[in-house]
Design a protein around this motif. Sequence first.
Motif, PDB file in Angstrom:
ATOM      1  N   MET A  98       0.818  -1.204   0.000  1.00  0.00           N
ATOM      2  CA  MET A  98       0.000   0.000   0.000  1.00  0.00           C
ATOM      3  C   MET A  98       0.854   1.257   0.000  1.00  0.00           C
ATOM      4  SD  MET A  98      -3.100   1.111  -0.178  1.00  0.00           S
ATOM      5  CE  MET A  98      -4.102  -0.316   0.235  1.00  0.00           C
ATOM      6  N   ILE A  99       1.872   1.314   0.838  1.00  0.00           N
ATOM      7  CA  ILE A  99       2.665   2.546   0.907  1.00  0.00           C
ATOM      8  C   ILE A  99       3.562   2.695  -0.328  1.00  0.00           C
ATOM      9  CG2 ILE A  99       2.605   2.642   3.420  1.00  0.00           C
ATOM     10  CD1 ILE A  99       5.507   1.686   3.446  1.00  0.00           C
ATOM     11  N   SER A 100       3.911   1.578  -0.974  1.00  0.00           N
ATOM     12  CA  SER A 100       4.719   1.699  -2.184  1.00  0.00           C
ATOM     13  C   SER A 100       3.878   2.177  -3.365  1.00  0.00           C
ATOM     14  CB  SER A 100       5.385   0.369  -2.528  1.00  0.00           C
ATOM     15  OG  SER A 100       4.428  -0.598  -2.910  1.00  0.00           O
ATOM     16  N   ALA A 101       2.613   1.793  -3.404  1.00  0.00           N
ATOM     17  CA  ALA A 101       1.739   2.191  -4.508  1.00  0.00           C
ATOM     18  C   ALA A 101       1.100   3.548  -4.283  1.00  0.00           C
ATOM     19  CB  ALA A 101       0.649   1.151  -4.712  1.00  0.00           C
ATOM     20  N   SER A 102       0.984   3.965  -3.033  1.00  0.00           N
ATOM     21  CA  SER A 102       0.268   5.199  -2.739  1.00  0.00           C
ATOM     22  C   SER A 102       1.154   6.174  -1.975  1.00  0.00           C
ATOM     23  CB  SER A 102      -1.002   4.869  -1.942  1.00  0.00           C
ATOM     24  OG  SER A 102      -1.763   6.026  -1.730  1.00  0.00           O
ATOM     25  N   ALA A 103       1.013   6.240  -0.652  1.00  0.00           N
ATOM     26  CA  ALA A 103       1.781   7.182   0.158  1.00  0.00           C
ATOM     27  C   ALA A 103       1.925   6.614   1.564  1.00  0.00           C
ATOM     28  CB  ALA A 103       1.060   8.536   0.213  1.00  0.00           C
ATOM     29  N   PRO A 104       2.969   7.016   2.302  1.00  0.00           N
ATOM     30  CA  PRO A 104       3.137   6.537   3.676  1.00  0.00           C
ATOM     31  C   PRO A 104       1.893   6.809   4.515  1.00  0.00           C
ATOM     32  CG  PRO A 104       5.117   7.641   2.941  1.00  0.00           C
ATOM     33  CD  PRO A 104       4.091   7.865   1.873  1.00  0.00           C
ATOM     34  N   ALA A 155       8.065  13.542  -1.423  1.00  0.00           N
ATOM     35  CA  ALA A 155       7.692  13.191  -2.793  1.00  0.00           C
ATOM     36  C   ALA A 155       6.829  14.300  -3.396  1.00  0.00           C
ATOM     37  CB  ALA A 155       6.932  11.868  -2.820  1.00  0.00           C
ATOM     38  N   ALA A 156       6.783  14.344  -4.724  1.00  0.00           N
ATOM     39  CA  ALA A 156       5.949  15.342  -5.398  1.00  0.00           C
ATOM     40  C   ALA A 156       4.497  15.139  -4.992  1.00  0.00           C
ATOM     41  CB  ALA A 156       6.093  15.202  -6.910  1.00  0.00           C
ATOM     42  N   PRO A 157       3.770  16.225  -4.659  1.00  0.00           N
ATOM     43  CA  PRO A 157       2.369  16.087  -4.226  1.00  0.00           C
ATOM     44  C   PRO A 157       1.514  15.382  -5.277  1.00  0.00           C
ATOM     45  CG  PRO A 157       3.159  18.327  -3.867  1.00  0.00           C
ATOM     46  CD  PRO A 157       4.201  17.630  -4.685  1.00  0.00           C
ATOM     47  N   LEU A 158       0.703  14.425  -4.816  1.00  0.00           N
ATOM     48  CA  LEU A 158      -0.176  13.673  -5.698  1.00  0.00           C
ATOM     49  C   LEU A 158      -1.634  13.939  -5.343  1.00  0.00           C
ATOM     50  CD1 LEU A 158       1.547  10.156  -5.724  1.00  0.00           C
ATOM     51  CD2 LEU A 158       1.557  11.828  -7.585  1.00  0.00           C
ATOM     52  N   ILE A 159      -2.484  13.953  -6.344  1.00  0.00           N
ATOM     53  CA  ILE A 159      -3.928  14.011  -6.151  1.00  0.00           C
ATOM     54  C   ILE A 159      -4.499  12.693  -6.678  1.00  0.00           C
ATOM     55  CG2 ILE A 159      -6.054  15.272  -6.564  1.00  0.00           C
ATOM     56  CD1 ILE A 159      -3.911  16.869  -5.068  1.00  0.00           C
ATOM     57  N   ALA A 160      -5.231  11.987  -5.833  1.00  0.00           N
ATOM     58  CA  ALA A 160      -5.803  10.700  -6.207  1.00  0.00           C
ATOM     59  C   ALA A 160      -7.291  10.860  -6.499  1.00  0.00           C
ATOM     60  CB  ALA A 160      -5.595   9.684  -5.091  1.00  0.00           C
ATOM     61  N   PHE A 161      -7.742  10.186  -7.532  1.00  0.00           N
ATOM     62  CA  PHE A 161      -9.162  10.113  -7.883  1.00  0.00           C
ATOM     63  C   PHE A 161      -9.519   8.629  -7.913  1.00  0.00           C
ATOM     64  CE2 PHE A 161      -7.347  13.882  -9.727  1.00  0.00           C
ATOM     65  CZ  PHE A 161      -8.292  14.879  -9.538  1.00  0.00           C
ATOM     66  N   ALA A 162     -10.406   8.210  -7.030  1.00  0.00           N
ATOM     67  CA  ALA A 162     -10.708   6.781  -6.896  1.00  0.00           C
ATOM     68  C   ALA A 162     -12.204   6.531  -7.018  1.00  0.00           C
ATOM     69  CB  ALA A 162     -10.204   6.249  -5.558  1.00  0.00           C
ATOM     70  N   VAL A 163     -12.556   5.505  -7.760  1.00  0.00           N
ATOM     71  CA  VAL A 163     -13.944   5.066  -7.863  1.00  0.00           C
ATOM     72  C   VAL A 163     -14.120   3.854  -6.957  1.00  0.00           C
ATOM     73  CG1 VAL A 163     -15.743   4.166  -9.380  1.00  0.00           C
ATOM     74  CG2 VAL A 163     -14.171   5.927 -10.216  1.00  0.00           C
ATOM     75  N   GLN A 164     -15.083   3.953  -6.043  1.00  0.00           N
ATOM     76  CA  GLN A 164     -15.378   2.853  -5.131  1.00  0.00           C
ATOM     77  C   GLN A 164     -16.160   1.802  -5.910  1.00  0.00           C
ATOM     78  OE1 GLN A 164     -14.412   3.283  -1.805  1.00  0.00           O
ATOM     79  NE2 GLN A 164     -14.918   1.175  -1.325  1.00  0.00           N
ATOM     80  N   THR A 165     -15.551   0.639  -6.140  1.00  0.00           N
ATOM     81  CA  THR A 165     -16.191  -0.370  -6.993  1.00  0.00           C
ATOM     82  C   THR A 165     -16.818  -1.518  -6.213  1.00  0.00           C
ATOM     83  OG1 THR A 165     -14.031  -1.421  -7.320  1.00  0.00           O
ATOM     84  CG2 THR A 165     -14.760   0.137  -9.002  1.00  0.00           C
ATOM     85  N   ALA A 166     -16.580  -1.584  -4.919  1.00  0.00           N
ATOM     86  CA  ALA A 166     -17.229  -2.591  -4.074  1.00  0.00           C
ATOM     87  C   ALA A 166     -17.267  -2.060  -2.649  1.00  0.00           C
ATOM     88  CB  ALA A 166     -16.491  -3.923  -4.120  1.00  0.00           C
ATOM     89  N   MET A 187     -11.926  12.096  -4.097  1.00  0.00           N
ATOM     90  CA  MET A 187     -10.635  12.711  -4.401  1.00  0.00           C
ATOM     91  C   MET A 187      -9.838  12.832  -3.104  1.00  0.00           C
ATOM     92  SD  MET A 187      -9.851  16.363  -6.294  1.00  0.00           S
ATOM     93  CE  MET A 187     -10.348  17.405  -4.903  1.00  0.00           C
ATOM     94  N   MET A 188      -8.521  12.664  -3.209  1.00  0.00           N
ATOM     95  CA  MET A 188      -7.656  12.736  -2.039  1.00  0.00           C
ATOM     96  C   MET A 188      -6.400  13.527  -2.377  1.00  0.00           C
ATOM     97  SD  MET A 188      -8.444  10.834   0.824  1.00  0.00           S
ATOM     98  CE  MET A 188      -8.646   9.088   0.514  1.00  0.00           C
ATOM     99  N   ASP A 189      -6.073  14.495  -1.528  1.00  0.00           N
ATOM    100  CA  ASP A 189      -4.832  15.249  -1.667  1.00  0.00           C
ATOM    101  C   ASP A 189      -3.805  14.609  -0.742  1.00  0.00           C
ATOM    102  OD1 ASP A 189      -2.746  17.042  -1.631  1.00  0.00           O
ATOM    103  OD2 ASP A 189      -3.890  18.682  -0.733  1.00  0.00           O
ATOM    104  N   HIS A 190      -2.797  13.962  -1.311  1.00  0.00           N
ATOM    105  CA  HIS A 190      -1.823  13.239  -0.500  1.00  0.00           C
ATOM    106  C   HIS A 190      -0.888  14.149   0.284  1.00  0.00           C
ATOM    107  CE1 HIS A 190      -2.086   9.070  -2.669  1.00  0.00           C
ATOM    108  NE2 HIS A 190      -3.210   9.453  -2.116  1.00  0.00           N
ATOM    109  N   GLN A 240      -3.615   8.339  -9.893  1.00  0.00           N
ATOM    110  CA  GLN A 240      -2.866   9.326  -9.117  1.00  0.00           C
ATOM    111  C   GLN A 240      -2.178  10.269 -10.079  1.00  0.00           C
ATOM    112  OE1 GLN A 240      -0.312   6.855  -6.690  1.00  0.00           O
ATOM    113  NE2 GLN A 240      -1.779   6.840  -5.022  1.00  0.00           N
ATOM    114  N   VAL A 241      -2.436  11.558  -9.906  1.00  0.00           N
ATOM    115  CA  VAL A 241      -1.925  12.579 -10.820  1.00  0.00           C
ATOM    116  C   VAL A 241      -1.072  13.558 -10.030  1.00  0.00           C
ATOM    117  CG1 VAL A 241      -2.548  14.400 -12.442  1.00  0.00           C
ATOM    118  CG2 VAL A 241      -4.018  12.384 -12.218  1.00  0.00           C
ATOM    119  N   PRO A 242       0.157  13.839 -10.460  1.00  0.00           N
ATOM    120  CA  PRO A 242       0.948  14.874  -9.784  1.00  0.00           C
ATOM    121  C   PRO A 242       0.218  16.209  -9.824  1.00  0.00           C
ATOM    122  CG  PRO A 242       2.336  13.582 -11.255  1.00  0.00           C
ATOM    123  CD  PRO A 242       0.910  13.182 -11.545  1.00  0.00           C
ATOM    124  N   LEU A 243       0.260  16.933  -8.720  1.00  0.00           N
ATOM    125  CA  LEU A 243      -0.444  18.211  -8.628  1.00  0.00           C
ATOM    126  C   LEU A 243      -0.033  19.154  -9.747  1.00  0.00           C
ATOM    127  CD1 LEU A 243      -2.269  20.219  -7.088  1.00  0.00           C
ATOM    128  CD2 LEU A 243      -0.280  20.787  -5.681  1.00  0.00           C
TER     129      LEU A 243
END
Length: 331
Positions: free
Chosen positions: A23-29, A77-88, A109-112, A130-133
């Motif tokens: 999880m922390i490798s794919a997203s953020a600490p 790390a460079a700031p990331l903005i995540a956009f996630a669709v809840q599928t279950a 949406m999540m601002d890391h 995940q998109v860099p700000l």
Amino acid sequence: MVTVLDTADIAPGDRAEAMYSAMISASAPCFLMQEESGAGIRARMDVWPMRTMQVFSTESTGIRLVRTARQARQDDAAPLIAFAVQTASRGRQSHLGHQRLVPRGHLLMMDHSAPYDYAWSGDGASRCIQVPLDQLTLPVDVVRSALPHLTASPLYPMVTDHIAHLTGGIEDLLRDPASAGIEEITIGLARALIASAVRQDHHTRTALAETRLTRIRAYVRRHLTEPDLRPARIAAAHHISERHLYKLCAQAGFSLNRWIIEQRLDGAREELARPAGDGRTIAAVARRWGFSDPTHFSHRFKEAYGMSPRDWRAAARERSGPPEGAGLSGP
């Protein structure tokens, strides 16, 4: 695709730690809390790194992710903005002073660069980009102020559907040369969603104008291989006049007709270079990319790339080696 976690291959006693590391490798600490333990933990994570953004999917038993203010502050790390669709399942989000229940099929949406608390119970899943700000070209305060208003944006259903389809079919998209530019399209839609949610005049006008052009580009790319793709059809599909279509393109600094030809040539060039395409004649590749006249196609191709389609295919074959059993193909 990189599968960063599949607990089916991990001993029960190691699953919690493996999921935390993935999880922390794919997203953020962050801190990860599991609803289950040992053999009860089930999870799979797949990641698709791209040039300007990252796509990943998560399926797991109940989890809670907590990113503290200290973790956000210390993350260089460079700031990331995540956009996630809840599928279950149903997500629960607490972020930047706002709480929200996220039903299945909805977008969050999540601002890391800020603390957050995100969770689901039972068997849940989400698909995320995940998109860099800096790729959004919007101030961070505009991004954050959009958070509680996303669902009010007229673009919310369209962007949610786009991200769900993108993340659900990413493998096919990455294999299809007609999908070039998908990152540009996705980031443009994310930018427009944020701007329209906050309804700040300058950003909204700019982003919504870009969104219409982004949708036009996306439409063109989806239909590049169709010979009847012409300005009249493109304008009608977007409920605007041809004159307005040309005006939008002129404001963006490009010729629509020239751009369509360039995109088709790029697609044909990539297909000709693929070993899997060796079975197609050059004329067949030309027709697939909207060129009904093979001679015209060859002329355009040589004008654009400095060599004929036949020479380009031969050079590509020399670089990669011919596939076993492949025969020669001609125009």
